[in-house]
Motif scaffolding. Structure first.
Motif, PDB file in Angstrom:
ATOM      1  N   ASN A 197       0.825  -1.214   0.000  1.00 35.92           N
ATOM      2  CA  ASN A 197       0.000   0.000   0.000  1.00 35.92           C
ATOM      3  C   ASN A 197       0.855   1.258   0.000  1.00 35.92           C
ATOM      4  N   LYS A 212      -9.239   7.845  -7.515  1.00 34.03           N
ATOM      5  CA  LYS A 212     -10.644   7.763  -7.922  1.00 34.03           C
ATOM      6  C   LYS A 212     -10.817   7.832  -9.433  1.00 34.03           C
ATOM      7  N   THR A 219      -7.124   0.340  -8.780  1.00 38.35           N
ATOM      8  CA  THR A 219      -7.367  -0.536  -7.636  1.00 38.35           C
ATOM      9  C   THR A 219      -8.541  -1.456  -7.945  1.00 38.35           C
ATOM     10  N   TRP A 221     -10.870  -3.480  -6.038  1.00 36.62           N
ATOM     11  CA  TRP A 221     -11.247  -3.561  -4.631  1.00 36.62           C
ATOM     12  C   TRP A 221     -11.416  -5.000  -4.162  1.00 36.62           C
ATOM     13  N   GLY A 222     -10.788  -5.293  -3.018  1.00 34.77           N
ATOM     14  CA  GLY A 222     -10.869  -6.624  -2.434  1.00 34.77           C
ATOM     15  C   GLY A 222      -9.903  -7.614  -3.044  1.00 34.77           C
ATOM     16  N   TYR A 225      -4.322  -4.770  -7.586  1.00 36.25           N
ATOM     17  CA  TYR A 225      -4.133  -3.672  -8.526  1.00 36.25           C
ATOM     18  C   TYR A 225      -3.891  -4.209  -9.941  1.00 36.25           C
TER      19      TYR A 225
END
Length: 233
Positions: A197, A212, A219, A221-222, A225
């Motif tokens: 990270n 964003k 990214t 998510w979960g 990358y």
């Protein structure tokens, strides 16, 4: 001169293979552990890699996976494991051939030379430029390890460049944090310390990347990358 990386923990087998390949006019670097082999691979340029499967610190499967993510050079597994599942797993990870111990030195040399010839023909057919241009002004020179946006050079640390290089070489592939840590740091454990990270955030900041509205590193998510930059041909 052809340069070979031999990763084998059995000292006697390694010595015999190394000496015979040296007599064939090849340069040989010997590593006795998987981690040492991965470090050697990243510190020099090789034409072919010979990897045993049963290695300390990092097994041959993980080493093959790391090498193949980074390079297309011939990768040959040498191992006493006879199970069909082990062979299939090694080949699925990107190995080009599988030599089962015990093997003759003549067979070893014949296979090494065969894969070297095949790879050299492949290189001659598909030469590649070291500089890659992407959308939104991103330029990467792999050989010189230079990164720029709109002709402004971006100073990256070795780890940041290694992460970006891995992403670029495998566009749209989602990497988990564990995979990134294993490949770039050469360690299987320790991912809980938030290292990935921190480095991804630093890399994005230097590239002026907005999380964003990503232009290059997205990214998932979960999961992890992936690189979404579009290459300009």
């Amino acid at each position: 001169m052809v340069s070979i990386l031999l990763v084998e923990d059995d000292k006697e087998i390694a010595r015999i293979c190394r000496d015979h390949l040296l007599r064939q006019g090849m340069r040989v670097t010997w590593a006795s552990t998987g981690k040492e082999g991965w470090e050697d691979f990243n510190q020099a340029t090789y034409d072919l890699v010979l990897v045993d499967l049963m290695l300390p610190e990092m097994d041959g499967f993980q080493l093959c996976k790391n090498i193949r993510l980074n390079s297309d050079i011939p990768l040959l597994i040498i191992s006493a494991k006879l199970e069909e599942e082990a062979k299939i797993k090694g080949l699925d990870l990107g190995a080009d051939d599988y030599i089962t111990k015990p093997f003759s030195l003549e067979e070893l040399v014949a296979r090494v030379k065969s894969h070297l010839r095949r790879y050299q023909r492949y290189q001659g057919i598909e030469p590649q430029s070291n500089q890659i241009n992407f959308n939104n002004g991103l330029t990467i020179n792999m050989e010189q390890r230079l990164v720029a946006t709109y002709d402004t050079e971006i100073p990256l640390t070795s780890k940041e460049f290694a992460l970006l290089q891995l992403f670029v070489q495998h566009p749209n592939r989602t990497f988990t944090k564990a995979e990134l840590y294993e490949h770039v740091w050469g360690e299987v454990e320790g991912i809980g310390n938030n290292t990935i990270n921190v480095h991804i955030k630093s890399l994005r900041n230097k590239l002026d990347e907005q999380m964003k509205e990503p232009k290059w590193i997205e990214t998932v998510w979960g999961t992890g990358y992936r690189f979404i930059g579009e290459q300009i041909v």
